[in-house]
Design a protein around this motif. Structure first.
Motif, PDB file in Angstrom:
ATOM      1  N   LYS A 163     -53.032  -8.011 -42.421  1.00  0.00           N
ATOM      2  CA  LYS A 163     -52.931  -6.587 -42.097  1.00  0.00           C
ATOM      3  C   LYS A 163     -52.508  -6.380 -40.642  1.00  0.00           C
ATOM      4  O   LYS A 163     -51.833  -5.410 -40.321  1.00  0.00           O
ATOM      5  N   THR A 164     -52.923  -7.320 -39.779  1.00  0.00           N
ATOM      6  CA  THR A 164     -52.663  -7.125 -38.352  1.00  0.00           C
ATOM      7  C   THR A 164     -51.178  -6.991 -38.052  1.00  0.00           C
ATOM      8  O   THR A 164     -50.767  -6.130 -37.276  1.00  0.00           O
ATOM      9  N   ILE A 165     -50.383  -7.812 -38.694  1.00  0.00           N
ATOM     10  CA  ILE A 165     -48.951  -7.778 -38.384  1.00  0.00           C
ATOM     11  C   ILE A 165     -48.332  -6.459 -38.859  1.00  0.00           C
ATOM     12  O   ILE A 165     -47.430  -5.912 -38.217  1.00  0.00           O
ATOM     13  N   ILE A 189     -56.990   1.922 -36.658  1.00  0.00           N
ATOM     14  CA  ILE A 189     -58.406   1.567 -36.617  1.00  0.00           C
ATOM     15  C   ILE A 189     -58.620   0.379 -37.537  1.00  0.00           C
ATOM     16  O   ILE A 189     -58.403   0.469 -38.750  1.00  0.00           O
ATOM     17  N   ASP A 190     -58.996  -0.737 -36.942  1.00  0.00           N
ATOM     18  CA  ASP A 190     -59.181  -1.953 -37.727  1.00  0.00           C
ATOM     19  C   ASP A 190     -60.605  -1.999 -38.259  1.00  0.00           C
ATOM     20  O   ASP A 190     -61.530  -1.524 -37.610  1.00  0.00           O
ATOM     21  N   GLU A 191     -60.755  -2.562 -39.439  1.00  0.00           N
ATOM     22  CA  GLU A 191     -62.085  -2.685 -40.053  1.00  0.00           C
ATOM     23  C   GLU A 191     -62.793  -1.335 -40.010  1.00  0.00           C
ATOM     24  O   GLU A 191     -63.916  -1.212 -39.537  1.00  0.00           O
ATOM     25  N   GLN A 192     -62.127  -0.353 -40.555  1.00  0.00           N
ATOM     26  CA  GLN A 192     -62.593   1.021 -40.387  1.00  0.00           C
ATOM     27  C   GLN A 192     -63.981   1.261 -40.972  1.00  0.00           C
ATOM     28  O   GLN A 192     -64.695   2.152 -40.527  1.00  0.00           O
ATOM     29  N   VAL A 228     -66.171  -9.789 -39.002  1.00  0.00           N
ATOM     30  CA  VAL A 228     -64.906  -9.116 -39.248  1.00  0.00           C
ATOM     31  C   VAL A 228     -63.777  -9.654 -38.381  1.00  0.00           C
ATOM     32  O   VAL A 228     -63.948  -9.928 -37.201  1.00  0.00           O
ATOM     33  N   GLY A 229     -62.654  -9.804 -39.010  1.00  0.00           N
ATOM     34  CA  GLY A 229     -61.407  -9.932 -38.280  1.00  0.00           C
ATOM     35  C   GLY A 229     -61.037 -11.259 -37.658  1.00  0.00           C
ATOM     36  O   GLY A 229     -59.868 -11.546 -37.512  1.00  0.00           O
ATOM     37  N   LEU A 230     -62.008 -12.070 -37.264  1.00  0.00           N
ATOM     38  CA  LEU A 230     -61.656 -13.267 -36.498  1.00  0.00           C
ATOM     39  C   LEU A 230     -60.642 -14.135 -37.210  1.00  0.00           C
ATOM     40  O   LEU A 230     -60.704 -14.342 -38.404  1.00  0.00           O
TER      41      LEU A 230
END
Ligand code: ADP
Ligand code: MG
Length: 695
Positions: free
Chosen positions: A298-300, A392-395, A549-551
């Protein structure tokens, strides 16, 4: 009338009214009418004595009293009635009111008895059954479904049981003379063969028979979900009317990064970028949720959107729930953008105040192109020159208000993208994100090997450590997760530290370094420890769920979760998602004690057997219900009185479709045909559902 206070209802009065308000939140006649039974007792069915089994349900028998005898003495005294259905006999036992019962029960007379059989001394008996003499009148009265309403300890102490509530509700019906206005169009009613609202309300409380009861419940559930969906959809239309900037160009920044990507985007990623592109060309504000399982990339997608914004002269903000994650995004975005001439900054709780001042200044002058940060971004003194896009990441880790705040930081409302890795079942998405446009990244980057998940008992420690050592010797890295739950924080904290010491000691003999990460550390310490792990200075990261989350550490191939039985399904799935991000075979070890509850076993099994986020969230939903999944706060606002988002999927889908069709044909509900819907909507729903929106 319908809004008049309960106090003036027959059988209520000021004291009971206050109690009902306090205990059940019932204030008006209308509240009462929408206080539905939570179950019904089927008094239409009569049982034979020889049908009694250990199912532990109330049963009803028609028969006659054969004998009445007193047994025992003193405190053991009891009254035993031998009751016959002409074929078999059962004992009815009374320990209280013996004298009174003896006086009124008539030998040989016909009775309906009702109660729960219990098995005692090798035979079934019923203790304190309800008994009613049978004559034509009460026979008719009894042979029905009886509503059962929730009561509370306090209400019961004041003699307000289900029965009394039923009576009060009956009085409410009498008071308004069953005068319930219709709130659906005749079109909808006809098409679905619904009961009228009046018929439905009467039968939901006082059903004549099973068929009517089912139809009544169906209609009331539909009604509830229909108006819910209607408000969500109308809200979505309102949101879509908000003007925002047009990102006309795809230019240097976007193209440069795109061409240098170290991988090709998956089709799913491309599809979502196209959807975003369309949104930002429309002239209206984008409100898009991107759902994609952990590791779907999702980040890209977020970064490419940021570059669109920058190519058109706008700033972008990316907000993450933890400083660890914000820092990681910062690092990777700098790396992706290294050939561009962009000003990228990081703002977290740890940012030094002189640096912060500088950042605040540069945001307001427009010098900063991309700001990445945590909650620190939404502080009041942070203002942008021309914020075009908010991500907003990991909303799911943020509250609604927090999300909204960031997008108010610009004169013209910025576009908003929220990312979530917690897949939620479609029916929930329909409701909780019903006013957002949803994109799904339903494909993982190629070459990923499924993570092997195993369940190990604590007693397997040695074997597990040898396995970890093997992986470490290959140059791979390892996460070890400890639970830290607020309620038992002290003990958990000790476990974490003890665990860390043990692990550190064990693995340092082989030359491996262990880092530790937990929420109580200062942000600087966290960053340092995280950096060590990222730079491979340490090979093992002992952590609480702050890494949840996210790492994204591609070289990490094993995650071991201590006391896995204490984590929820979604959380375990998220944690597991920390590995398997590159092309090495990865492992997730769920460690638990030998003794496990039924539910914990189930959770562990789901994880071992499935790696599909959607499947796991379905299982989670069944286990915990929507309230817990979405956060009680959000689901509480829904305030559903009769329907259940998990069980009533079919009705929900029907309600959604009906609401969509309605809006399509009559957007502002101006047709005469829809007058009743509009009236009800305005008086009952207009203030609901402001929460699903993100700005
Ligand atoms: P998440 O969706 O969980 O936020 P990330 O955006 O962190 O996932 O991406 C996970 C990893 O996959 C990152 O290391 C990223 O570089 C990589 N990645 C993303 N897209 C692709 C792709 N199309 N092909 C290969 N790797 C990719
Ligand atoms: Mg992510």
């Amino acid at each position: 009338m319908i809004n008049s206070s309960l106090e003036y209802l027959k059988g209520v009065g000021p004291m009971r009214a206050a109690l009902l308000n306090e205990e059940l939140g019932l204030k008006t006649v209308n509240d009462l009418i929408y206080f539905f039974p939570f179950r019904y007792v089927d008094r239409t069915r009569f049982h034979k004595i020889n049908e009694i089994d250990n199912t532990n349900l109330d049963i009803q028998i028609i028969g006659f009293v054969k004998t009445i005898e007193e047994h025992g003495f003193g405190r053991k005294k009891r009254l035993v009635i031998l009751f016959s259905d002409h074929e078999n006999e059962i004992e009815l036992v009374f320990f209280k009111k013996i004298i009174w019962i003896k006086k009124i029960i008539k030998l040989q007379a016909k009775y309906i008895i009702f109660g729960k059989p219990s098995f005692f001394n090798g035979q079934y008996s019923i203790v304190h059954p309800e008994m009613e003499l049978v004559d034509d009148v009460n026979f008719k009265k009894n042979v029905k479904f009886h509503p059962v309403y929730h009561s509370t300890e306090k209400l019961k102490k004041n003699n307000i049981y289900s029965k009394q509530i039923a009576k009060i509700i009956k009085n409410a019906f009498l008071k308004i003379n069953n005068n319930f206005h219709e709130n659906l169009s005749s079109d909808i009613i006809k098409k679905n063969n619904f009961f009228s609202r009046k018929e439905a309300l009467i039968n939901v409380h006082f059903p004549e028979n099973k068929e009517k009861l089912n139809r009544a419940i169906y209609r009331m559930k539909f009604e509830e979900l229909f108006f819910l969906q209607l408000s969500i959809l109308l809200n979505k239309i309102t949101l879509k009317k908000i003007k925002s900037n047009i990102f006309k160009k795809i230019d240097y920044n976007f193209n440069t990064v795109y061409e240098c990507l170290p991988f090709t985007l998956t089709n799913a990623q491309k599809k979502v970028i196209k959807e975003i592109r369309k949104d930002v060309l429309s002239g209206y504000k984008m409100n898009r949720l991107i759902q994609g399982d952990v590791g779907s990339g999702k980040t890209i997608v977020a970064l490419m959107s940021i570059l669109m914004s920058i190519d058109n002269g706008f700033q972008s903000a990316l907000m993450a729930p933890t400083s660890v994650l914000a820092f990681q995004h910062y690092r990777s975005i700098i790396e992706y953008c290294k050939n561009l001439n962009l000003n990228v900054s990081l703002l977290t709780g740890a940012t030094k105040s002189s640096e912060k001042k500088q950042i605040i200044k540069e945001l307001s002058t427009g010098e900063i192109d991309i700001i990445i940060g945590t909650h620190a971004l939404i502080e009041d003194n942070i203002l942008f020159k021309n914020l075009g896009l908010v991500i907003i990441d990991e909303q799911h880790k943020f509250g609604v208000a927090q999300r909204a705040k960031l997008s108010q930081k610009s004169i013209l409302s910025p576009h908003v993208i929220v990312l979530t890795a917690t897949p939620i079942p479609r029916t929930l998405a329909m409701t909780f994100y019903g006013d957002l446009d949803v994109s799904v990244i339903d494909e993982l980057p190629p070459g990923r090997k499924p993570i092997k998940t195993v369940h190990k008992f604590d007693s397997d420690k040695e074997g597990v450590f040898l396995f970890l050592k093997e992986k470490l010797e290959l140059g791979e890295q390892v996460y070890i997760i400890f639970p830290l739950i607020e309620e038992s924080e002290k003990l958990d904290y000790k476990n974490l530290i003890d665990g860390f010491n043990y692990i550190d000691k064990y693995f340092s003999q082989f030359g491996f370094v262990t880092s530790m990460l937990h929420g109580k550390m200062s942000t600087e310490d966290k960053d340092r420890q995280m950096n060590n792990f990222l730079n491979k200075k340490s090979q093992i990261l002992v952590s609480t769920t702050v890494v949840e989350v996210g790492l994204d550490v591609k070289n990490a191939s094993v995650i071991m979760i201590e006391n896995a039985e204490r984590f929820g399904l979604a959380q375990l799935h998220q944690l597991r998602g920390r590995v398997g991000r590159g092309n090495v075979q990865s492992y997730c070890i769920l460690k638990t004690p030998f003794k496990l509850s039924h539910e914990a076993k189930y959770r562990i099994n789901v994880l071992v057997e499935s790696s599909n986020g959607f499947e796991i969230s379905e299982a989670d939903l069944k286990l915990r219900g929507p309230g817990n999944i979405m956060g009680t706060k959000q689901s509480g606002i829904l305030n559903l009185k009769i329907s259940n988002l998990v069980k009533d999927t079919d009705i929900l889908i029907l309600a959604r479709k009906t609401a969509e069709q309605l809006i399509e044909s009559d957007r502002i509900l101006n047709n005469l045909e829809n007058k009743l819907i509009k009236e009800f909507f305005i008086s009952n729903c207009s203030e609901k559902i402001k929460w699903g929106r993100i700005s």
